[in-house]
Design an enzyme around this catalytic site. Structure first.
Site, PDB file in Angstrom:
ATOM      1  N   LYS A  46      81.103 -24.643 -98.090  1.00  0.00           N
ATOM      2  CA  LYS A  46      81.805 -24.316 -99.341  1.00  0.00           C
ATOM      3  C   LYS A  46      81.115 -23.178-100.091  1.00  0.00           C
ATOM      4  O   LYS A  46      81.755 -22.227-100.514  1.00  0.00           O
ATOM      5  CB  LYS A  46      81.876 -25.553-100.255  1.00  0.00           C
ATOM      6  CG  LYS A  46      82.705 -26.679 -99.699  1.00  0.00           C
ATOM      7  CD  LYS A  46      82.799 -27.837-100.672  1.00  0.00           C
ATOM      8  CE  LYS A  46      81.470 -28.494-100.966  1.00  0.00           C
ATOM      9  NZ  LYS A  46      80.803 -29.102 -99.806  1.00  0.00           N
ATOM     10  N   THR A  47      79.810 -23.306-100.238  1.00  0.00           N
ATOM     11  CA  THR A  47      79.086 -22.285-100.985  1.00  0.00           C
ATOM     12  C   THR A  47      79.131 -20.956-100.225  1.00  0.00           C
ATOM     13  O   THR A  47      79.273 -19.887-100.821  1.00  0.00           O
ATOM     14  CB  THR A  47      77.633 -22.743-101.233  1.00  0.00           C
ATOM     15  OG1 THR A  47      77.685 -24.011-101.889  1.00  0.00           O
ATOM     16  CG2 THR A  47      76.878 -21.763-102.101  1.00  0.00           C
TER      17      THR A  47
ATOM     18  N   ASP B  58      81.408 -23.320-108.112  1.00  0.00           N
ATOM     19  CA  ASP B  58      80.805 -24.184-107.081  1.00  0.00           C
ATOM     20  C   ASP B  58      80.574 -25.570-107.683  1.00  0.00           C
ATOM     21  O   ASP B  58      80.466 -25.708-108.900  1.00  0.00           O
ATOM     22  CB  ASP B  58      79.462 -23.572-106.627  1.00  0.00           C
ATOM     23  CG  ASP B  58      79.035 -24.083-105.244  1.00  0.00           C
ATOM     24  OD1 ASP B  58      79.757 -24.922-104.658  1.00  0.00           O
ATOM     25  OD2 ASP B  58      77.983 -23.635-104.748  1.00  0.00           O
ATOM     26  N   GLU B  59      80.482 -26.588-106.850  1.00  0.00           N
ATOM     27  CA  GLU B  59      80.189 -27.966-107.292  1.00  0.00           C
ATOM     28  C   GLU B  59      81.161 -28.415-108.390  1.00  0.00           C
ATOM     29  O   GLU B  59      80.756 -28.993-109.398  1.00  0.00           O
ATOM     30  CB  GLU B  59      78.745 -28.074-107.822  1.00  0.00           C
ATOM     31  CG  GLU B  59      77.683 -27.509-106.895  1.00  0.00           C
ATOM     32  CD  GLU B  59      77.235 -28.480-105.802  1.00  0.00           C
ATOM     33  OE1 GLU B  59      77.815 -29.582-105.698  1.00  0.00           O
ATOM     34  OE2 GLU B  59      76.343 -28.095-105.032  1.00  0.00           O
TER      35      GLU B  59
ATOM     36  N   GLN C 154      80.199 -36.107-103.621  1.00  0.00           N
ATOM     37  CA  GLN C 154      78.908 -35.653-104.147  1.00  0.00           C
ATOM     38  C   GLN C 154      78.886 -35.582-105.667  1.00  0.00           C
ATOM     39  O   GLN C 154      78.057 -34.891-106.250  1.00  0.00           O
ATOM     40  CB  GLN C 154      78.559 -34.274-103.576  1.00  0.00           C
ATOM     41  CG  GLN C 154      78.272 -34.318-102.089  1.00  0.00           C
ATOM     42  CD  GLN C 154      77.792 -32.966-101.589  1.00  0.00           C
ATOM     43  OE1 GLN C 154      76.701 -32.523-101.891  1.00  0.00           O
ATOM     44  NE2 GLN C 154      78.624 -32.296-100.821  1.00  0.00           N
TER      45      GLN C 154
ATOM     46  N   ARG D 216      71.212 -33.423 -97.091  1.00  0.00           N
ATOM     47  CA  ARG D 216      70.382 -32.234 -97.291  1.00  0.00           C
ATOM     48  C   ARG D 216      69.634 -31.880 -96.011  1.00  0.00           C
ATOM     49  O   ARG D 216      69.108 -30.789 -95.872  1.00  0.00           O
ATOM     50  CB  ARG D 216      69.331 -32.452 -98.399  1.00  0.00           C
ATOM     51  CG  ARG D 216      69.832 -32.695 -99.821  1.00  0.00           C
ATOM     52  CD  ARG D 216      70.852 -31.720-100.258  1.00  0.00           C
ATOM     53  NE  ARG D 216      72.196 -32.236-100.034  1.00  0.00           N
ATOM     54  CZ  ARG D 216      73.279 -31.462 -99.980  1.00  0.00           C
ATOM     55  NH1 ARG D 216      73.191 -30.163-100.114  1.00  0.00           N
ATOM     56  NH2 ARG D 216      74.473 -31.985 -99.764  1.00  0.00           N
TER      57      ARG D 216
HETATM   58  P1  ATP Z   1      77.041 -28.752 -99.984  1.00  0.00           P
HETATM   59  O1  ATP Z   1      78.225 -29.664-100.093  1.00  0.00           O
HETATM   60  O2  ATP Z   1      75.816 -29.484 -99.612  1.00  0.00           O
HETATM   61  O3  ATP Z   1      76.916 -27.870-101.163  1.00  0.00           O
HETATM   62  P2  ATP Z   1      78.352 -26.591 -98.607  1.00  0.00           P
HETATM   63  O4  ATP Z   1      79.677 -27.114 -98.218  1.00  0.00           O
HETATM   64  O5  ATP Z   1      78.278 -25.730 -99.780  1.00  0.00           O
HETATM   65  O6  ATP Z   1      77.327 -27.816 -98.716  1.00  0.00           O
HETATM   66  P3  ATP Z   1      76.935 -24.488 -97.287  1.00  0.00           P
HETATM   67  O7  ATP Z   1      75.641 -24.697 -97.954  1.00  0.00           O
HETATM   68  O8  ATP Z   1      77.771 -23.354 -97.675  1.00  0.00           O
HETATM   69  O9  ATP Z   1      77.775 -25.848 -97.343  1.00  0.00           O
HETATM   70  O10 ATP Z   1      76.728 -24.414 -95.725  1.00  0.00           O
HETATM   71  C1  ATP Z   1      75.911 -25.331 -95.033  1.00  0.00           C
HETATM   72  C2  ATP Z   1      75.160 -24.655 -93.911  1.00  0.00           C
HETATM   73  O11 ATP Z   1      76.071 -24.327 -92.858  1.00  0.00           O
HETATM   74  C3  ATP Z   1      74.530 -23.352 -94.340  1.00  0.00           C
HETATM   75  O12 ATP Z   1      73.309 -23.201 -93.669  1.00  0.00           O
HETATM   76  C4  ATP Z   1      75.534 -22.321 -93.875  1.00  0.00           C
HETATM   77  O13 ATP Z   1      74.948 -21.078 -93.669  1.00  0.00           O
HETATM   78  C5  ATP Z   1      76.037 -22.938 -92.575  1.00  0.00           C
HETATM   79  N1  ATP Z   1      77.411 -22.519 -92.218  1.00  0.00           N
HETATM   80  C6  ATP Z   1      78.512 -22.614 -92.972  1.00  0.00           C
HETATM   81  N2  ATP Z   1      79.591 -22.149 -92.315  1.00  0.00           N
HETATM   82  C7  ATP Z   1      79.161 -21.740 -91.104  1.00  0.00           C
HETATM   83  C8  ATP Z   1      79.794 -21.155 -89.942  1.00  0.00           C
HETATM   84  N3  ATP Z   1      81.094 -20.884 -89.910  1.00  0.00           N
HETATM   85  N4  ATP Z   1      79.008 -20.893 -88.884  1.00  0.00           N
HETATM   86  C9  ATP Z   1      77.679 -21.149 -88.897  1.00  0.00           C
HETATM   87  N5  ATP Z   1      77.034 -21.697 -89.940  1.00  0.00           N
HETATM   88  C10 ATP Z   1      77.753 -21.990 -91.036  1.00  0.00           C
HETATM   89 MG    MG Z   2      77.257 -25.953-101.615  1.00  0.00          MG
END
Ligand code: ATP
Ligand code: MG
Length: 746
Positions: free
Chosen positions: A38-39, A225-226, A256, A601
């Site tokens: 997402k981020t 975000d969040e 979350q 995490r």
């Molecule tokens: P959270 O809910 O914990 O905030 P999030 O959904 O925001 O998580 P991110 O932090 O954006 O998730 O991504 C999680 C990890 O996965 C990061 O290390 C990111 O670089 C990696 N990632 C995300 N998308 C891809 C992709 N398409 N290919 C490879 N790695 C990815």
């Molecule tokens: Mg995130």
């Protein structure tokens, strides 16, 4: 700029992520589990807005949950779009609101150099007001009053929006009046508290539609975000601002949501489609962060929550190592075993800055810190209250007065530090003079100096201090803010004050003061630095230098580490008994979401530990494993349980529910823990049984006597739905959930 679609950062995304990044116009919600990107999507989308020439960086507003997250996003963005990343409005709700307030301060009666006061200033100010109002501050503490005001502000309530009947239980109906006086005092002090930042923004926007219009044309795109953790006032603020263009993209995960206790409304995320009728919703299902087993653990724990939209995360990563479940005797041993694992992993090639210890309660970090210092593991405490240390607060108070002489709270703090003969008699005299004439403490001092009210030596000393401040204030224009800070701390005698303190303590404090001046150098001027401090207050601007992170689960949101340690998985500590007492099932579910956040995490290795004994308020108590442990699938665990507890596959559940004393040779600590635990669990079960009975329509009336498992006997003073305000005979006034009390026949 070139087409973003040729950029590797875009090519690497999966199809759903790409869709979210391409969709630049109109409302968009990305609702997905942890680690699904997402981020990453939000950052890429921001880059795409610039690449596509849709808009300029300064027309984009991106909101993150912490300052640390904002900093990380800015760095990543810079990698994608270069230095123009600095022009994006990127920060937390508070920091952006602080900026908008600065631009329009005069509308709410502040000037643009207003101070953001700290939580303990807030409490001190409230204490004065409550004492003036003859409120019994033992019964109704200033801290409780400050929480109450914080809650109102989170909901967007100003004093005039409140009805007395809602809160007549607090301070015998005087709470609203205290709130009103407090707001007026803050204006006189040219100050705002945290909650005010957004509240004043709303006032400005509603009083002056023309100003709102200006922001409508300034900010054309919104990214949040969040989103699951926004509270009512943040929601209202965002809605007002984004209403014109409706180009708003929010990302979040209902599983979350962990800030319910601070007024976060997970409903905001669920309401998105209603608020923005044309909203597009995109779901991401693939988790890129964790191994299969870590993900299985997370999925399996969160499955026990009822209040959720329901989703399961998938991953194409390998199963990975099993999750280590380790029992220990006490907190000291927990820290020892953890440090041992850290050393082993480090030798195996894991970096220190890729390891984190995530605790439920801040006080848990102590044993870890002591142990890490002992054996030389580099670490940093995130959210460590660097800026809350005494010497740092004192120094900041000096600088605040230099910046703004009318900052009464700051001046009162340091007027006699170091001692200069301006004790309580003098300050209360200045204080009452200031109040009578409705002027600041500084001005009152100046006026009193022109009279003969003060004794000659007091007068000399006060005159000297006031003149010093006027001089430093003047210097602010001429010399750099770091030089000025050093000058102030030296000339005021503050540095000498600690130099004369020959203990180790004094040395450490001088080191911290140096560190403070270092931290200042990263800012353009004093005012920029002070604003940053009041917004951050958590020392997270220390550089990453290969250190193990120690922080609370709450602070870990959005972050990721190769190795995660989750200590203290014991009933009462985690889930926290307080959350359960205050919010019942909803509290338990929020605790479980916190467990989910903690587990997710971890990228590669996860360690969960629980101790048989804990020292709570100085007393040793036996503890039992957290119920969340029994929610982990056993086949993914590598159990390292003292006293053979793990030998019998079913013994966990028996211990968890305290119903079996069967076989297995338990270690002595565990036996004691178990006995106490059984008591605890039985009490809990009893409460549940009582709950079932009570849930069948018992109505509560004010004045009834009730019994609560934790607080004992008490009298109902008021109720609000299923929440009761009870004056407990021993524990004083508490807000509890009706299903957790039992009616006592008179
Ligand atoms: P959270 O809910 O914990 O905030 P999030 O959904 O925001 O998580 P991110 O932090 O954006 O998730 O991504 C999680 C990890 O996965 C990061 O290390 C990111 O670089 C990696 N990632 C995300 N998308 C891809 C992709 N398409 N290919 C490879 N790695 C990815
Ligand atoms: Mg995130």
């Amino acid at each position: 700029m070139n087409n973003f679609y040729n950029h590797q950062a875009f090519i690497d995304l999966n199809p759903s992520q790409k869709e979210a990044v391409k969709n630049l116009e109109g409302p968009l919600l990305v609702l997905s589990g942890a680690g699904t990107g997402k981020t990453r999507v939000l950052t890429a989308r921001l880059a795409n807005l610039i690449y596509s020439n849709k808009t300029k960086p300064w027309n984009i507003l991106a909101v993150t949950f912490t300052n640390k997250a904002a900093k990380e996003m800015r760095i990543r963005l810079e990698g994608l779009i270069g230095p123009s990343a600095n022009s994006v409005w990127l920060g937390t709700f508070h920091s952006i609101a602080a900026r908008i307030l600065r631009e329009n301060a005069e509308i709410v009666g502040l000037s643009s150099n207003y101070t953001i006061i700290t939580p303990d200033d807030q409490v001190r100010l409230l204490k004065q007001i409550m004492l003036d109002d003859k409120i019994d501050i033992k019964k109704f503490t200033p801290k409780a009053m400050s929480n109450l005001i914080g809650k109102w502000k989170d909901k967007g309530y100003k004093p005039e929006d409140l009805k007395i009947s809602n809160i007549d239980y607090f301070a015998n109906g005087k709470a609203i009046n205290v709130y009103k006086t407090y707001q007026m005092r803050l204006i006189t002090l040219n100050s705002a508290d945290f909650g005010d930042l957004l509240l004043h923004n709303l006032t400005i926007f509603s009083k002056h539609p023309d100003i709102l219009n200006q922001y409508h044309s300034k900010i054309l795109y919104f990214l949040v975000d969040e989103y699951q953790d926004t509270n009512t006032i943040q929601y209202l603020w965002l809605k007002l601002l984004a209403d014109k263009t409706k180009n708003i993209c929010c990302v979040g995960d209902d599983d979350q949501s962990i800030y319910g206790w601070r007024g976060a409304q997970v409903g905001n995320i669920l309401r998105f489609e209603k608020d923005y009728s044309l909203a597009k919703v995109i779901k991401l299902e693939e988790n890129y962060r964790s191994t299969g087993r870590i993900l299985e653990a997370a999925n399996s724990v969160i499955l026990n929550n009822k209040e959720r939209l329901g989703k399961n995360l998938k991953t194409s990563s390998k199963d990975g190592d099993k999750i280590d479940l380790i029992s220990v005797w006490d907190g000291m041993e927990e820290a020892k075993k953890t440090s041992l694992e850290i050393e082993n992993l480090y030798s195996a090639g894991f970096r220190h800055d890729q390891m984190a210890v995530l605790v439920r309660a801040g006080h848990q970090t102590r044993y870890f810190e002591e142990r890490f210092v002992d054996i030389g593991i580099p670490y940093k405490v995130i959210g460590a209250k660097f800026y809350e240390r005494m010497e740092i607060r004192d120094a900041l108070a000096y600088l605040r007065v230099v910046q703004q002489p009318n900052d009464d709270l700051a001046l009162e703090r340091i007027i006699n530090i170091p001692k200069r003969g301006l004790g309580i008699n003098t300050t209360s005299m200045i204080h009452s003079y200031a109040k009578k004439n409705n002027i600041s403490f500084f001005s009152a001092s100046q006026e009193l100096l022109m009279t003969d009210e003060l004794r000659p030596n007091v007068k000399r000393s006060l005159l000297n201090l006031i003149n010093q401040f006027l001089y430093w204030n003047n210097q602010n224009k001429d010399i750099s803010h770091t030089d000025l800070a050093l000058k102030v701390l030296e000339e005021s005698g503050y540095i000498a004050h600690w130099q004369n303190e020959k203990s180790l303590d004094g040395e450490g404090r001088l080191e911290n003061l140096k560190e403070l001046i270092n931290a200042m150098s990263g800012f353009e001027n004093l005012s920029g630095f002070l604003e940053h401090i009041s917004l951050v207050m958590d020392g997270d601007n220390t550089a990453d230098a290969g250190e193990v992170s120690l922080m609370t689960l709450h602070a870990a949101k959005g972050l990721e580490f190769d190795v995660v340690f989750l200590p203290g998985w014991e009933e009462g500590l985690f889930p926290s008994q307080r959350s359960i007492d205050e919010l019942g099932l909803a509290g338990l579910e929020e605790e479980r979401r916190l467990a989910y956040v903690g587990i997710t995490r971890a990228k590669q290795r996860l360690f969960i530990t629980f101790a048989a004994n804990r020292q709570i308020h100085g007393l040793w108590q036996g503890s039992i494993p957290s119920r969340f442990i029994s929610e982990l699938p056993r086949h993914i665990l590598n159990e390292n349980i003292e006293g053979n507890i793990g030998a019998d596959a079913s013994s966990y559940n028996q211990i968890d529910f305290g119903l079996s004393t069967k076989n297995a040779s338990y270690g002595p600590g565990f036996l004691r823990a178990k006995q106490n635990g059984i008591k605890g669990i039985n009490a809990y079960k009893k409460a549940q049984i009582d709950t079932n009975v009570l849930n069948s329509n018992i109505e509560f009336d004010n004045g009834q006597r009730v019994f609560h498992q934790k607080f004992g006997m008490g009298l109902i003073i008021s109720s609000d739905g299923d929440k009761l305000n009870i004056n407990f005979d021993k524990a004083g006034e508490k807000k509890v959930v009706s299903s957790f009390v039992k009616l006592i026949d008179k």
